[in-house]
Design an enzyme around this catalytic site. Sequence first.
Site, PDB file in Angstrom:
ATOM      1  N   SER A  10       1.086  -1.336   0.015  1.00 13.64           N
ATOM      2  CA  SER A  10      -0.183  -0.089  -0.256  1.00 13.64           C
ATOM      3  C   SER A  10       0.932   1.241   0.028  1.00 13.64           C
ATOM      4  CB  SER A  10      -0.925  -0.086   1.247  1.00 13.64           C
ATOM      5  OG  SER A  10      -2.033   0.955   1.039  1.00 13.64           O
TER       6      SER A  10
ATOM      7  N   ASP B 289      -8.442  -5.502  -5.364  1.00 15.72           N
ATOM      8  CA  ASP B 289      -7.987  -4.604  -4.553  1.00 15.72           C
ATOM      9  C   ASP B 289      -8.555  -3.019  -5.427  1.00 15.72           C
ATOM     10  OD1 ASP B 289      -6.907  -2.663  -2.648  1.00 15.72           O
ATOM     11  OD2 ASP B 289      -4.977  -3.183  -3.392  1.00 15.72           O
TER      12      ASP B 289
ATOM     13  N   HIS C 167      -6.121  -6.532  -1.297  1.00 20.09           N
ATOM     14  CA  HIS C 167      -4.657  -5.706  -1.022  1.00 20.09           C
ATOM     15  C   HIS C 167      -3.447  -6.442  -0.574  1.00 20.09           C
ATOM     16  CE1 HIS C 167      -3.805  -1.422  -0.462  1.00 20.09           C
ATOM     17  NE2 HIS C 167      -3.537  -1.558   0.729  1.00 20.09           N
TER      18      HIS C 167
END
Length: 472
Positions: A155, A409, A436
């Site tokens: 991320s 995601d 994710h």
Amino acid sequence: MKGNAYLVLGALLSLQSLAVSVEYKEIYVDSKIDHFNPLVRNPNTFKQRMFVSEAFYDFKHGPILVYTGNEGAIEQFWNNTGFLMEVAREVKGFIVFIEHRYYGKSIPFGKDWQQNYNYQFLTVDQALADYAVILTNLKKELGDPNRKVIAFGGSYGGMLTAYMRFKYPDIVDGGLAASAPIFPMGKYDFFRSVTDDCHNYNAKCPLRVREAFSTILTMASQGGTGFEKLTSKFRLCSNLTAGTVQHFLLWIRNSFTTMAMVDYPYAADFLGNLPAAPINVTCDTILSADTAVDGLAAATVAFYNATSGPASCLDPAKEFMECADATGCGLMSQWDIQVCLQLRFPSGSNNVSDMFPPMDAWSPSDYQNYCSKKYGPGLSYQHDFFNVDFWSSRIAATSQLIFSNGDLDPWHTGGVLKEVTGARSVVPILIKGGAHHLDLRAAHVQDPVSVVDARDLEMRIIKSWLVSPSSK
């Protein structure tokens, strides 16, 4: 599993995880508060926390494997990045997880970090400089200033891994940037992708969600009676009012944001104790209810009981914080400040390409007004320069980076999904059925074949970087 799946998780979490168990040592180093201004400040440094492990380390030849910490306490990432441990075992690496400044226990200025614009040092540039200095010193302490370093991040942490290669290629030799949205995203891409996740499970689900939101808006327009019914259905601690409806809608939408991100094929506790395939569970709950709004209420209550803890009533004001990031800031002002200072992410839903009410379509002036009002008129909105500083989508000059993304995601639309013309050893990997940064997690018996194959490829690439002559 259907709606009650949220209630039966306790014994299920991680039972089938194949994680490598690694103990860490917690250490603190003195990091400069400002790496770029030669003027001495008072205080001039802060205590920055790291977790390190020599469990698999070959003191003569082992590389350094670093996790570039993102927005949260470093324990959260240590506990959810099992693939790095697996790589360490294979390549006999020294493990270091560095906590991001202003998060966890690495807080410049302590409790006064928000006073007198002390948050001005909460920038990507300063965080990268922290990591660069720490890694340089670590190489010396390990007796080899040329020791190879492979960075890992998921991320925002994946963005930082990529940026370390952009900015400090002499320090970091390669990186796995998982679910890293380094490319500009369309205004409505994120919530369109969330809607697509629901549609791909059951085409009726987004239609039912739209119906539920439409019913909520109709009930809210009725005033007192409508507010009372919604307060009861959603088990709210305080009566809904005209002044809290917008926050209430954002609070509901936020549940879908989290579930789409962590739509893992097994029960996990990364962002709350959620069941396997939480999007599917939520759609089943909504579709099986007598009415659309009853289904959405049941799903929302189940989500917040799973993420905030079981409670007799729910409090949207405490469970969701409105901020400059439409996808949510958790309950952290730090992330809100980072979005105000530098980062920009998708800004809203439109009820055309997605299933949510029109909300949050901010313009640049909206951001500036919000940020200066909340954090002071001296705050300078630097988004345009950020794209210059960190290359935007012009990344052909970099090398030795893996960009992995899962198609479940919502952030994948901002990721590197295709080969980059002119770049050397920049490898995009799209993981079908992946949420994710699923590939950064420890191996699990319920992993789809796609993520097993992705990790195998990532391992081979990383090994090739380590055996080849250093190429910055």
